[in-house]
Design an enzyme around this catalytic site. Structure first.
Site, PDB file in Angstrom:
ATOM      1  N   LYS A  29       0.815  -1.218   0.000  1.00 36.85           N
ATOM      2  CA  LYS A  29       0.000   0.000   0.000  1.00 36.85           C
ATOM      3  C   LYS A  29       0.848   1.268   0.000  1.00 36.85           C
ATOM      4  CE  LYS A  29      -4.135  -1.999   2.106  1.00 36.85           C
ATOM      5  NZ  LYS A  29      -4.868  -2.023   0.840  1.00 36.85           N
ATOM      6  N   GLU A  49      -3.050   6.533   8.126  1.00 34.09           N
ATOM      7  CA  GLU A  49      -3.726   7.556   7.330  1.00 34.09           C
ATOM      8  C   GLU A  49      -4.797   8.268   8.144  1.00 34.09           C
ATOM      9  OE1 GLU A  49      -3.381   5.770   2.791  1.00 34.09           O
ATOM     10  OE2 GLU A  49      -5.317   5.750   3.823  1.00 34.09           O
ATOM     11  N   HIS A  93     -14.848  -2.865   7.119  1.00 31.31           N
ATOM     12  CA  HIS A  93     -14.129  -2.623   5.872  1.00 31.31           C
ATOM     13  C   HIS A  93     -14.399  -3.683   4.807  1.00 31.31           C
ATOM     14  CE1 HIS A  93     -12.067   0.338   8.293  1.00 31.31           C
ATOM     15  NE2 HIS A  93     -11.610  -0.592   9.091  1.00 31.31           N
ATOM     16  N   ARG A 108      -6.561  -7.292  -9.954  1.00 31.32           N
ATOM     17  CA  ARG A 108      -7.164  -8.601 -10.203  1.00 31.32           C
ATOM     18  C   ARG A 108      -8.640  -8.397 -10.530  1.00 31.32           C
ATOM     19  NH1 ARG A 108     -10.114  -8.545  -5.599  1.00 31.32           N
ATOM     20  NH2 ARG A 108      -9.149  -7.863  -3.666  1.00 31.32           N
TER      21      ARG A 108
END
Length: 673
Positions: free
Chosen positions: A117, A201, A236, A292
């Protein structure tokens, strides 16, 4: 290079999905399976499958050597990884191509760039795509992470650099849970993704999740297939996805799509991919790239009319995209609901076991990896099916989705069917007044079964159908008095006394009411009186018009239904819904609740990752006894009563079965009476 034989290195619904398109393209599909999946639907449907290891994914579907050996064994020209498992593993992509086969997906370099990430965020910055602010670089030292969180200020989102598909994220909201949250996030990141690196973040509390489907030929040509909205999430994890994104300005969505294409072009993207964004007001921020095929790809297929797997295979064979941006159009609206074996009322804990009944609706697209009789294993994602609806507009699509869910039955394991139905009919969701944490704010309402004014009637109907089904057949009789039906009398004696057919019914979902009903003798015209547990009578007529088709009349209202009684299961289908009941012996639910609550049992099959208490420790009600991992989730097993922990029978690393006793809570005799 033409693909003649394709090895599908995956399982479940996506393996079945890829196989169907492969066959349509003239390609022979071959599957792989673990020992736990020896009888799985994808093995049955594909028709040829190679055993690659034991049940745990780390010993089968994640074994690069085993997958490559299987591909060589069948002479595969290419390997399609699906999603999850090895789909985003650059070492696997390299190994496939080094073995002279085609990897159906991006290059290893692209996977390496987007698999981390922190690296993906750097790529977005370099391409000029807006990103969420946060601490620089990946971090793995708990003290350093804690210091950075305090400096940024709560709330902060911890994201495993190797995470994906919604996993590996943890929201840190307060100082008092900071250390615990960091330790849990690091532990999960290492066990699930093999790396403890965390990205920090700023958390956007009221954002929508919008993602763009892209496809690239590997030579710099990239197109987008419009966007999907995946805002409805829990932990999430996406719950309901739709396309296109509704209620946002088209100009904003077009700019997001342009940036997604720009990012793909900057890396000569090859294959299918999804660029994900958070949208807050008029601003949007890059989230991640999933290099993907996505779980939710069917909604994109619905609005574009394209087969994404066919496109994937075309690109892999070097035939290019076969389409330009101007050729891609968007028609209507599509929604997809993920039907899972999980318990929304219990923090969405996964549910393992045998699916005793799976009845899915007709007239819509269903992508499923299981059927009635299949097992939901503790080793893999507990998805049962995806229900996909395409309609002329969003309002119609949501209405049809809710109707489809009403006609869905899952028994044997817990499911999120009722939860999905509540979402599909929620007025706030209909108005799109939602954000990625919205479900958390309404969890109680969404997981509380709605009041059903007809519940008593349907239980009475089920009881009548059950006893009527066995009037002339004593072989399946769970109680010895079934034979009284051979001599039913008209209008005989006291109604309650004559109601000697006792049936204990339960619904198909957790929390459904268990109740013993008493069915009276048949009267003229199919007239019955059924008494509930409080001896309150309900009168109705039930007439079988033809095999399996009944007419029920109650209080002047006539209902037409189809019924199927199999063993102790009673399935009732009406125009508005499908219902399932099970009959059980009258004493099936008897027992000492006090004794039961002092036995600490495993809620599902999995591995114990931590034992929190020791023999002799004092515990309060709700204290964590042990922590287990199942289906990539950590689940706390808590005490249902206060007392002294004794007979702890598990240790760290031990596999336990669902329902297995792991400890007991003895009464604390020293407490004042």
């Amino acid at each position: 290079m033409k693909i003649n034989t394709l090895l599908i290195a995956n399982r479940g619904e996506i393996a079945c999905r890829i196989a169907r398109t492969a066959r349509a393209q003239g390609i022979t599909p071959v599957g792989v399976h673990s020992e736990a999946d020896a009888n799985a639907l994808h093995v049955r449907e594909i028709g040829r499958s190679i055993l690659i290891g034991a049940g745990p994914a780390s010993e089968s579907y994640l074994r690069i050597d085993a997958v490559l050996d299987a591909a060589r064994q069948v002479g595969a020209d290419a390997i399609h990884p699906g999603y999850g498992f090895l789909a985003e593993n650059p070492d696997f992509a390299n190994a496939v191509e080094a073995a002279g086969m085609i990897f159906v997906g991006p290059t290893a370099e692209t996977l390496d760039r987007f698999g981390d990430k922190a690296s993906a965020k750097d790529a977005a910055i370099a391409a000029g795509v807006p990103v969420v602010s946060g601490a620089s670089g990946a971090k793995s030292d708990p003290a350093e992470i804690a210091a950075a969180v305090r400096e940024m200020g709560f709330p902060v989102l911890l994201k495993a650099v190797g995470g994906g598909g919604g996993r590996g994220q943890r929201l840190v909201e307060a100082e008092n849970t900071l250390v615990q949250d960091i330790e849990g996030a690091l532990r999960e990141a290492k066990s699930t993704f093999g790396s403890e690196g965390m990205l920090l973040e700023r958390f956007l509390p009221a954002a929508r999740h919008v993602e763009v489907q892209i496809a690239g030929d590997g030579a710099g040509h990239v197109v987008h297939l419009f966007e999907r909205d995946c805002t409805l999430q829990r932990r999430h994890q996406k719950v309901i996805e739709e396309a296109p994104a509704w209620g946002l300005p088209r100009t904003l969505l077009d700019q997001i799509a342009t940036d997604a294409v720009k990012l793909g072009e900057s890396l000569n993207y090859r294959g299918l991919g999804t660029v994900e964004f958070l949208v807050a007001g008029d601003n949007y921020f890059f989230l991640e790239v999933n290099p993907r095929i996505q779980v939710e790809h069917p909604v994109t297929e619905a609005i574009t009319g394209l087969d994404l797997v066919a496109m994937h295979l075309r690109i892999a064979q070097g035939a290019g995209l076969g389409i330009t941006q101007g050729d891609i159009t968007c028609t209507g609206h599509a929604v997809e609901a993920r039907l899972y074996a999980e318990d929304p009322a219990n923090n969405f804990a996964p549910s393992t076991g045998k699916i005793t009944t799976l009845s899915l609706p007709k007239g819509i697209r269903i992508d499923s990896g299981v059927e009635t009789g299949d097992e939901v294993s503790p080793f893999y994602d507990p998805m049962i099916a995806k229900l996909i609806v395409h309609a002329v507009d969003r309002e119609t699509a949501l209405a049809r989705l809710a109707e489809a869910l009403d006609h869905t039955i899952v028994a044997g394991v817990q499911s999120n069917r009722s939860f999905l139905t509540a979402l599909a009919r929620d007025p706030e969701f209909a108005a799109m007044n939602v954000h990625t944490r919205w479900i958390d704010t309404r969890l109680d309402a969404l997981t509380t079964p709605p009041a059903d004014a007809t519940a008593n009637l349907w239980r009475a109907v089920a009881a009548v159908l059950f006893v009527s089904n066995g009037r002339t057949d004593d072989t399946t009789n769970p109680w010895s008095n079934r034979s009284t039906f051979t001599g039913w009398r008209l209008n005989a004696g006291d109604a309650l006394v004559e109601a000697d057919q006792r049936v204990t019914l339960m619904g198909s979902e957790k929390g459904a009411k268990h109740e013993e009903l008493r069915v009276g003798p048949i009267g003229s015209g199919g007239y019955f009186t059924v008494f509930d547990a409080n001896e309150v009578p309900l009168s109705l007529t039930c007439l079988e018009l033809e095999t399996g088709r009944w007419r029920v009349t109650h209080n002047g209202e006539t209902l037409m239904l189809e019924a199927r009684v199999t063993g102790n299961a009673i399935e009732i289908t009406t125009a508005d819904a499908r219902r399932l009941f099970h009959a059980a012996p009258p004493l099936a639910f008897a027992g000492s609740e006090g004794a039961a609550e002092r036995m600490v049992e495993s809620p599902l099959t999995g591995m114990i990752v931590d034992v929190v208490v020791s023999d002799g420790d004092l515990v309060a009600e709700g204290d964590v006894i042990a922590v287990m991992e199942s289906m990539k989730m950590e689940i706390s097993i808590k005490a249902a009563a206060a007392g002294i922990a004794i007979n702890i029978s598990v240790t760290k690393g031990m596999m336990v079965d669902r329902g297995q006793t792991i400890a007991e809570i003895a009464p604390n005799e020293s407490e004042p009476k």
